[in-house]
Motif scaffolding. Structure first.
Motif, PDB file in Angstrom:
ATOM      1  N   ILE A   1       0.799  -1.187  -0.025  1.00 17.54           N
ATOM      2  CA  ILE A   1       0.138  -0.052   0.072  1.00 17.54           C
ATOM      3  C   ILE A   1       0.821   1.262  -0.004  1.00 17.54           C
ATOM      4  N   ASP A   2       0.751   2.094  -1.074  1.00 19.02           N
ATOM      5  CA  ASP A   2       1.486   3.201  -1.182  1.00 19.02           C
ATOM      6  C   ASP A   2       0.489   4.425  -0.994  1.00 19.02           C
ATOM      7  N   LEU A   3       0.790   4.914   0.233  1.00 15.73           N
ATOM      8  CA  LEU A   3      -0.362   6.141   0.376  1.00 15.73           C
ATOM      9  C   LEU A   3      -0.027   7.557   0.203  1.00 15.73           C
ATOM     10  N   GLY A   4      -0.946   8.253  -0.604  1.00 13.59           N
ATOM     11  CA  GLY A   4      -0.607   9.468  -1.141  1.00 13.59           C
ATOM     12  C   GLY A   4      -0.793  10.814  -0.110  1.00 13.59           C
ATOM     13  N   SER A   5      -0.856  11.835  -0.467  1.00 13.52           N
ATOM     14  CA  SER A   5      -0.954  12.756   0.304  1.00 13.52           C
ATOM     15  C   SER A   5      -2.211  13.612   0.463  1.00 13.52           C
ATOM     16  N   ALA A   6      -3.399  13.202  -0.508  1.00 11.14           N
ATOM     17  CA  ALA A   6      -4.435  13.840  -0.467  1.00 11.14           C
ATOM     18  C   ALA A   6      -5.726  12.682  -0.535  1.00 11.14           C
ATOM     19  N   GLN A   7      -6.817  13.188  -0.356  1.00 12.79           N
ATOM     20  CA  GLN A   7      -8.128  12.410  -0.293  1.00 12.79           C
ATOM     21  C   GLN A   7      -9.215  12.923  -0.869  1.00 12.79           C
ATOM     22  N   PHE A   8     -10.313  12.117  -1.154  1.00 14.72           N
ATOM     23  CA  PHE A   8     -11.543  12.833  -1.528  1.00 14.72           C
ATOM     24  C   PHE A   8     -12.815  11.999  -1.234  1.00 14.72           C
ATOM     25  N   ARG A   9     -14.107  12.871  -0.975  1.00  8.55           N
ATOM     26  CA  ARG A   9     -15.137  11.898  -0.516  1.00  8.55           C
ATOM     27  C   ARG A   9     -15.711  11.245  -1.852  1.00  8.55           C
TER      28      ARG A   9
ATOM     29  N   ALA B   1      -5.815   9.003  -1.610  1.00 13.12           N
ATOM     30  CA  ALA B   1      -5.038   8.738  -2.986  1.00 13.12           C
ATOM     31  C   ALA B   1      -3.784   7.630  -2.545  1.00 13.12           C
ATOM     32  N   LEU B   2      -3.854   6.613  -3.248  1.00 13.64           N
ATOM     33  CA  LEU B   2      -3.125   5.520  -2.838  1.00 13.64           C
ATOM     34  C   LEU B   2      -2.880   4.535  -4.068  1.00 13.64           C
ATOM     35  N   VAL B   3      -1.988   3.738  -3.897  1.00 13.97           N
ATOM     36  CA  VAL B   3      -1.877   2.418  -4.889  1.00 13.97           C
ATOM     37  C   VAL B   3      -1.728   1.398  -4.022  1.00 13.97           C
ATOM     38  N   ILE B   4      -2.631   0.196  -4.097  1.00 21.37           N
ATOM     39  CA  ILE B   4      -2.704  -0.909  -3.721  1.00 21.37           C
ATOM     40  C   ILE B   4      -2.284  -1.649  -4.789  1.00 21.37           C
ATOM     41  N   GLN B   5      -1.019  -2.614  -4.606  1.00 18.44           N
ATOM     42  CA  GLN B   5      -0.792  -3.797  -5.636  1.00 18.44           C
ATOM     43  C   GLN B   5      -0.605  -4.965  -4.842  1.00 18.44           C
ATOM     44  N   ASP B   6      -1.217  -6.343  -5.226  1.00 18.33           N
ATOM     45  CA  ASP B   6      -1.641  -7.130  -4.097  1.00 18.33           C
ATOM     46  C   ASP B   6      -1.775  -8.491  -4.915  1.00 18.33           C
ATOM     47  N   HIS B   7      -1.340  -9.671  -4.760  1.00 11.81           N
ATOM     48  CA  HIS B   7      -1.724 -10.921  -5.043  1.00 11.81           C
ATOM     49  C   HIS B   7      -1.382 -11.789  -4.102  1.00 11.81           C
ATOM     50  N   PRO B   8      -1.923 -13.097  -4.277  1.00 13.34           N
ATOM     51  CA  PRO B   8      -1.933 -14.106  -3.213  1.00 13.34           C
ATOM     52  C   PRO B   8      -0.737 -14.956  -3.040  1.00 13.34           C
ATOM     53  N   ALA B   9      -0.224 -15.146  -2.007  1.00 14.77           N
ATOM     54  CA  ALA B   9       1.066 -15.908  -1.833  1.00 14.77           C
ATOM     55  C   ALA B   9       1.016 -17.247  -2.011  1.00 14.77           C
ATOM     56  N   MET B  10      -0.322 -17.652  -2.106  1.00 15.34           N
ATOM     57  CA  MET B  10      -0.136 -19.465  -2.243  1.00 15.34           C
ATOM     58  C   MET B  10      -1.467 -19.450  -3.314  1.00 15.34           C
ATOM     59  N   PRO B  11      -1.321 -20.608  -4.221  1.00 17.75           N
ATOM     60  CA  PRO B  11      -2.547 -20.530  -5.125  1.00 17.75           C
ATOM     61  C   PRO B  11      -3.591 -21.109  -4.817  1.00 17.75           C
ATOM     62  N   ILE B  12      -3.618 -22.031  -3.676  1.00 15.40           N
ATOM     63  CA  ILE B  12      -4.894 -22.629  -3.443  1.00 15.40           C
ATOM     64  C   ILE B  12      -5.132 -21.989  -1.885  1.00 15.40           C
ATOM     65  N   ARG B  13      -6.395 -21.681  -1.634  1.00 14.07           N
ATOM     66  CA  ARG B  13      -6.773 -21.177  -0.467  1.00 14.07           C
ATOM     67  C   ARG B  13      -8.123 -21.092  -0.080  1.00 14.07           C
ATOM     68  N   GLY B  14      -8.519 -21.940   0.916  1.00 12.09           N
ATOM     69  CA  GLY B  14     -10.090 -21.936   1.002  1.00 12.09           C
ATOM     70  C   GLY B  14     -10.456 -23.089   2.141  1.00 12.09           C
ATOM     71  N   THR B  15     -11.289 -23.784   1.920  1.00 13.75           N
ATOM     72  CA  THR B  15     -11.788 -24.844   2.920  1.00 13.75           C
ATOM     73  C   THR B  15     -12.173 -26.167   2.447  1.00 13.75           C
ATOM     74  N   ILE B  16     -12.220 -27.347   3.211  1.00 12.42           N
ATOM     75  CA  ILE B  16     -12.715 -28.511   2.604  1.00 12.42           C
ATOM     76  C   ILE B  16     -13.485 -28.890   3.845  1.00 12.42           C
ATOM     77  N   GLU B  17     -14.731 -29.368   3.269  1.00 10.94           N
ATOM     78  CA  GLU B  17     -15.826 -29.544   4.182  1.00 10.94           C
ATOM     79  C   GLU B  17     -15.605 -31.138   4.236  1.00 10.94           C
ATOM     80  N   GLY B  18     -14.504 -31.411   5.191  1.00  9.26           N
ATOM     81  CA  GLY B  18     -14.352 -32.730   5.235  1.00  9.26           C
ATOM     82  C   GLY B  18     -14.439 -33.539   6.506  1.00  9.26           C
ATOM     83  N   PHE B  19     -15.366 -32.749   7.510  1.00 11.68           N
ATOM     84  CA  PHE B  19     -15.596 -33.448   8.776  1.00 11.68           C
ATOM     85  C   PHE B  19     -16.551 -34.589   8.715  1.00 11.68           C
ATOM     86  N   TYR B  20     -16.331 -35.247  10.019  1.00 11.48           N
ATOM     87  CA  TYR B  20     -17.410 -36.124  10.248  1.00 11.48           C
ATOM     88  C   TYR B  20     -18.682 -35.495  11.132  1.00 11.48           C
TER      89      TYR B  20
END
Length: 658
Positions: free
Chosen positions: A46-54, A171-190
């Motif tokens: 997150i690169d935060l700038g010096s301005a903002q707007f509503r 005012a900002l720039v966000i650059q973002d991406h996942p570290a892991m290619p698979i993320r979530g849940t497995i409904e694998g309970f008894y």
């Protein structure tokens, strides 16, 4: 905010309380310096700038050609939930915009590239990556939501929802991406599987935390396990089709799992054909990813004589060879029918630890390298997972593994009477370099599971930037719709369900650390403090006890997700009784401090309330093991028992009116 909006925006309400900026419909206080927004999962940059707007009440959407209409609809919902009443469309951004303009699309669109260039930003070039760039222009500003791909653009919208909840945009720039290619849940309970409605809600939730995978593998689905060769009834198949559609809209990979181990004949072509037929039926309803579960089965005997003839006497090594042959055939079939399909996933019979064994050696030698192997860590329920642990698993299985994390699942005996609501911790930063991803095995209770799953997803997205405590608080705020009082009540409740057991006798997370610290302080003040210290500590505990007793009603008042209150009902009932027991205990201690004989009555009443609380039972059939509800056990119950012994109790008398 309506419940529908809360479900869509998800964690966006977190920003209201974290940043201190007013929410939708309230004019925010204008500050000279923009504040760094709190985003969950934590972005890479997150690169935060010096301005903002509503945001204002009017906005213009500039949508690149080919953008998924459902993604555009979600942008509209974000704006409306943030108080933007009028939304129009345009093909480009004017030089001096008179209102908010939002540019939406992937980085290969000219209008998106132009908007990024105007913001001095570039597209994130990772799979599922995105860039958000905002600049003040004219009387308002321009926000660019740019995805590396369609999934990345969808994730950008989730982050935009959190930004928009502030009411003003820095005012900002966000650059973002996942570290892991698979993320979530497995409904694998008894035990009792989730309902289709719960699954649909869970998929909506997974989208808000930027997860991308849900594995359908309920142990109690007979058509996926005991009767796996049989076709699903038409009604069930229609429900699964609808669920797969919900997953697609949420950019979640719906993975269908079959568990043939108890009856499969590995060498019988008919069983391979039966599995292909099962997967073909799922493919026909829109499912494109598949999984074969071979966990919790015996490999000391074959299910058919053909396997003995094909692979020799039963045993670990022979099982590894047989399983590899079956899985390789399935992988070849999947690739032939859909060359672009994701690789088959499997969970092996030896799914935990990384010790070298004949079974693992056979899988490593014979299993198609494309097939993804799941691994639960150093144990079935590991207390911690380190980078060396994951490297050992890579060596043992001959590939980076997909972590099946058995947290917060509560289907084993040590979890009887418990919800597991502690933060997701003790997974080492840097595991993203050693794993293909993480799937959480959640509880039978879908909505309470979101507390831990929020942490699992955030860790999978950015393990090196993961803050367990702040993410835990964010999960509470999301469930509370951003309401401060409800968030506090939830965190008080979470503390009573903090203990995380293993299959052994020692838990890997302690019970009720917040409450224990307070009770320990009271014990110390009574034992070692002066009159003022003792009375101050008791007064503080009295205020806490009042909040503790009131928390269940706050959670059930309608602000918190209704599913959470319903699925936690007996725990909330027991907590209320324990809260009253704690209040009576404090009253008894204060009476002792005044040398009042009423203390005896207070302590007796506290004991009775504690007995009532300890007798509250779990919802029959909701979990694999029914039993008495545990609330801060080993902490609160001990204090109620010990309190009459902490100071000399005066002669018995009648309780004072309170």
């Amino acid at each position: 905010m309506t419940r529908k909006m809360v479900n869509f925006v998800g964690l966006s309400s977190v920003l209201i309380a974290v940043s201190g900026v007013a929410g939708p419909g309230v004019a925010p206080a204008w500050a000279g310096a923009p504040k760094r927004p709190a985003i969950f999962p934590a972005p890479v940059l997150i690169d935060l700038g010096s301005a903002q707007f509503r945001l204002g009440t009017s906005a213009v959407l500039v949508v690149a050609g080919g953008t998924d209409p459902d993604t555009v609809a979600r942008v509209r919902n974000v704006l409306r939930s943030a108080g933007v009443a009028e939304i129009t469309m345009a093909k480009r951004v004017p030089s001096s915009p008179d209102r908010l303009h939002v540019v939406v699309g992937t980085g290969d669109a000219a209008v998106v590239r132009e908007a990024l260039a105007a913001s001095h930003a570039s597209i994130d070039d990772h799979a599922e990556g995105y860039t958000i760039a905002s600049i003040a222009r004219g009387d308002s500003g321009v926000v660019t939501l740019a995805g590396h791909d369609a999934d990345g653009l969808f994730h950008a919208v989730q982050t935009f929802g959190q930004l928009a909840a502030r009411g003003d945009i820095p005012a900002l720039v966000i650059q973002d991406h996942p570290a892991m290619p698979i993320r979530g849940t497995i409904e694998g309970f008894y035990g009792a599987p989730w309902s289709m409605a719960d699954r649909a809600k869970h998929l909506d939730f997974l989208a808000t935390v930027k997860a991308n995978t849900y594995v359908y593998s309920p142990k109690d689905d007979p058509y996926a396990r005991d009767r796996w060769r049989e076709a699903y009834p038409a009604a069930t198949l229609a429900s699964l089709k609808a669920l797969a559609g919900t997953a697609r809209r949420n950019h979640i990979d719906f993975v269908y799992a079959v568990s043939p181990g108890p009856s499969v004949c590995f060498s019988d072509p008919a069983d391979i054909t039966a599995m292909e037929r099962k997967f073909d039926a799922m493919r026909a309803i829109g499912v494109g990813s598949f999984y074969v579960a071979l966990d919790d089965i015996e490999y000391t005997k074959w299910n058919c004589e053909k396997d003995k003839a094909a692979f020799g006497p039963s045993g670990a090594e022979a099982a590894g060879v047989a399983q590899a042959r079956l899985l390789n055939a399935v992988q070849a079939s999947l690739s032939a029918k859909d060359p672009a399909a994701r690789p088959l996933i499997m969970v092996p019979t030896e799914y935990y630890d990384a010790k070298e064994t004949p079974y693992k050696a056979a899988l490593r030698k014979h299993l198609d390298p494309r097939i993804v192997v799941q691994w639960t860590g150093t144990d079935v329920v590991p207390p911690a997972i380190s980078i060396p642990d994951a490297r050992a698993a890579t060596k043992a299985f001959g590939r980076k593994t997909l972590l099946w994390d058995n947290y917060p699942v509560n289907d084993y005996a040590q979890t009887t009477g418990r919800l597991l609501l502690a933060p997701y911790i003790r997974r080492e930063a840097g595991l993203s370099g050693e794993l293909t991803g993480i799937l959480s095995n959640p509880m039978n209770q879908e909505v309470p599971s979101r507390v831990a799953v929020t942490g699992v997803a955030a860790f999978g997205w950015n393990d090196t930037g993961y803050d367990a405590e702040r993410t835990w608080h964010a999960a509470a705020r999301a469930l509370a719709g951003g309401d401060e009082g409800a968030t506090g009540a939830l965190l008080t409740f979470f503390d009573t369900q903090h203990m995380a057991p293993t299959f052994g006798s020692q838990p890997w997370q302690d019970q009720a650390p917040r409450l224990k610290a307070m009770l320990d302080h009271v014990r110390e003040a009574i034992a070692d403090g002066d009159d003022i210290a003792r009375q101050t500590a008791l007064a503080e505990l009295g205020r806490y006890a009042a909040g503790f007793a009131a928390a269940p009603d706050i959670i059930r008042s309608g602000t918190v997700d209704a599913g959470f209150a319903a699925q936690s009902r007996p725990w909330l009932d027991a907590m209320q009784l324990w809260g009253r027991a704690l209040q009576l205990t404090v009253a008894g201690l204060e009476a002792v401090d005044r040398d009042s004989p009423a203390a005896v009555g207070y302590f007796a009443d506290a004991k009775r309330r504690a007995a009532e609380a300890a007798a509250v039972q779990s919802i029959p059939g909701a979990t694999r093991f029914d039993g008495p509800i545990k609330i801060a056990d080993g902490v609160l119950d001990r204090f109620v028992v010990d309190a009459p012994t902490l100071m000399t109790v005066p002669q018995r008398g009648e309780p004072e009116a309170r």
